[in-house]
Scaffold this motif. Structure first.
Motif, short mmCIF file in Angstrom:
data_model
loop_
_atom_site.label_atom_id
_atom_site.label_comp_id
_atom_site.label_asym_id
_atom_site.label_seq_id
_atom_site.Cartn_x
_atom_site.Cartn_y
_atom_site.Cartn_z
N ARG A 56 29.74 33.66 36.68
CA ARG A 56 29.87 34.82 35.79
C ARG A 56 30.76 35.89 36.40
NH1 ARG A 56 23.59 34.97 34.15
NH2 ARG A 56 23.70 33.31 32.62
N ASN A 57 30.90 35.86 37.72
CA ASN A 57 31.74 36.83 38.43
C ASN A 57 33.20 36.43 38.44
OD1 ASN A 57 29.48 38.41 39.12
ND2 ASN A 57 29.06 37.08 40.85
N TYR A 58 33.52 35.25 37.93
CA TYR A 58 34.89 34.76 37.95
C TYR A 58 35.47 34.76 36.54
CZ TYR A 58 34.19 33.13 42.71
OH TYR A 58 33.95 33.08 44.05
N SER A 59 36.72 35.09 36.47
CA SER A 59 37.47 34.99 35.22
C SER A 59 38.93 34.82 35.60
CB SER A 59 37.30 36.25 34.37
OG SER A 59 37.96 37.35 34.97
N PHE A 60 39.74 34.38 34.65
CA PHE A 60 41.15 34.23 34.92
C PHE A 60 41.76 35.55 35.36
CE2 PHE A 60 45.60 34.45 33.60
CZ PHE A 60 46.11 33.38 34.31
N GLU A 61 41.35 36.61 34.70
CA GLU A 61 41.90 37.94 35.01
C GLU A 61 41.55 38.36 36.44
OE1 GLU A 61 40.15 37.26 32.21
OE2 GLU A 61 41.80 37.32 30.78
N LYS A 62 40.30 38.15 36.85
CA LYS A 62 39.89 38.54 38.20
C LYS A 62 40.62 37.72 39.26
CE LYS A 62 35.33 40.37 37.18
NZ LYS A 62 33.89 40.25 37.42
N VAL A 63 40.78 36.44 39.01
CA VAL A 63 41.49 35.58 39.96
C VAL A 63 42.96 36.01 40.03
CG1 VAL A 63 42.26 33.22 40.46
CG2 VAL A 63 39.90 33.65 39.73
N ALA A 64 43.57 36.28 38.88
CA ALA A 64 44.97 36.70 38.85
C ALA A 64 45.15 38.02 39.60
CB ALA A 64 45.46 36.83 37.41
N GLU A 65 44.22 38.95 39.41
CA GLU A 65 44.29 40.24 40.12
C GLU A 65 44.17 40.04 41.63
OE1 GLU A 65 41.24 42.69 38.44
OE2 GLU A 65 42.27 42.87 36.51
N ALA A 66 43.29 39.15 42.05
CA ALA A 66 43.11 38.89 43.48
C ALA A 66 44.36 38.26 44.08
CB ALA A 66 41.91 37.98 43.71
N VAL A 67 44.98 37.34 43.36
CA VAL A 67 46.22 36.70 43.84
C VAL A 67 47.33 37.74 43.91
CG1 VAL A 67 48.02 35.02 43.27
CG2 VAL A 67 45.61 34.38 43.08
N GLU A 68 47.46 38.55 42.87
CA GLU A 68 48.49 39.59 42.85
C GLU A 68 48.29 40.56 44.02
OE1 GLU A 68 50.45 42.81 39.77
OE2 GLU A 68 48.32 42.36 39.58
N SER A 69 47.07 40.96 44.25
CA SER A 69 46.77 41.88 45.34
C SER A 69 47.13 41.27 46.69
CB SER A 69 45.28 42.24 45.31
OG SER A 69 44.96 43.06 46.40
N ALA A 70 46.81 40.02 46.89
CA ALA A 70 47.13 39.34 48.15
C ALA A 70 48.64 39.22 48.34
CB ALA A 70 46.49 37.95 48.17
N VAL A 71 49.36 38.91 47.28
CA VAL A 71 50.83 38.79 47.37
C VAL A 71 51.44 40.15 47.70
CG1 VAL A 71 52.93 38.36 46.04
CG2 VAL A 71 51.00 36.76 45.90
N LEU A 72 50.98 41.19 47.02
CA LEU A 72 51.51 42.54 47.27
C LEU A 72 51.21 42.99 48.70
CD1 LEU A 72 50.68 44.31 43.91
CD2 LEU A 72 52.94 43.59 44.75
N GLU A 73 50.04 42.65 49.20
CA GLU A 73 49.68 43.01 50.58
C GLU A 73 50.60 42.34 51.59
OE1 GLU A 73 45.93 42.33 53.53
OE2 GLU A 73 45.48 42.91 51.47
N VAL A 74 50.92 41.09 51.35
CA VAL A 74 51.81 40.34 52.24
C VAL A 74 53.23 40.87 52.15
CG1 VAL A 74 52.87 38.07 52.66
CG2 VAL A 74 50.40 38.25 52.26
N CYS A 75 53.66 41.24 50.96
CA CYS A 75 55.04 41.68 50.75
C CYS A 75 55.28 43.12 51.22
CB CYS A 75 55.41 41.55 49.28
SG CYS A 75 55.53 39.84 48.73
N ASN A 76 54.25 43.91 51.29
CA ASN A 76 54.43 45.32 51.66
C ASN A 76 54.25 45.53 53.11
OD1 ASN A 76 55.05 46.17 49.09
ND2 ASN A 76 52.91 46.44 48.55
#
Length: 75
Positions: free
Chosen positions: A55-75
Motif C-alpha cells: 500500500r506504500n508503493y505506487s508508480f508515482e512514489k517509485v518514480a519520485e524516488a528514482v528522480e530524487s536519486a538521479v538528481l542527487e547523483v547529478c548535483n
C-alpha cells in the motif's frame, strides 16, 4: 517466497511478509513452500503483511524516488 537476488530482498522481509531463499537452493525453496502448505494461518498472515506493505508503493512514489536519486547523483 523469493530468492535473494535483485530487489526482492527490499520487498520481502524474511519471516514477516514472505521468505527469502538462496538462489539455486531447491531444497530450501521446497521447505519454505511446504511451510505455507502446512500452515494456512502463516500463509494468510504473511499475505496480509505483504498487502499492507505494498500500500506504500505506487508508480508515482517509485518514480519520485528514482528522480530524487538521479538528481542527487547529478548535483
Amino acid at each position: 517466497v523469493s530468492n535473494k537476488c535483485g530487489c526482492a530482498a527490499d520487498l520481502v522481509k524474511n519471516g514477516h511478509n514472505g521468505y527469502l531463499f538462496q538462489s539455486g537452493n531447491s531444497v530450501q525453496l521446497l521447505s519454505l513452500l511446504e511451510q505455507f502448505v502446512h500452515d494456512k494461518m502463516l500463509a494468510h498472515k504473511m499475505g496480509e503483511n505483504g498487502r499492507m506493505m505494498i500500500r506504500n508503493y505506487s508508480f508515482e512514489k517509485v518514480a519520485e524516488a528514482v528522480e530524487s536519486a538521479v538528481l542527487e547523483v547529478c548535483n
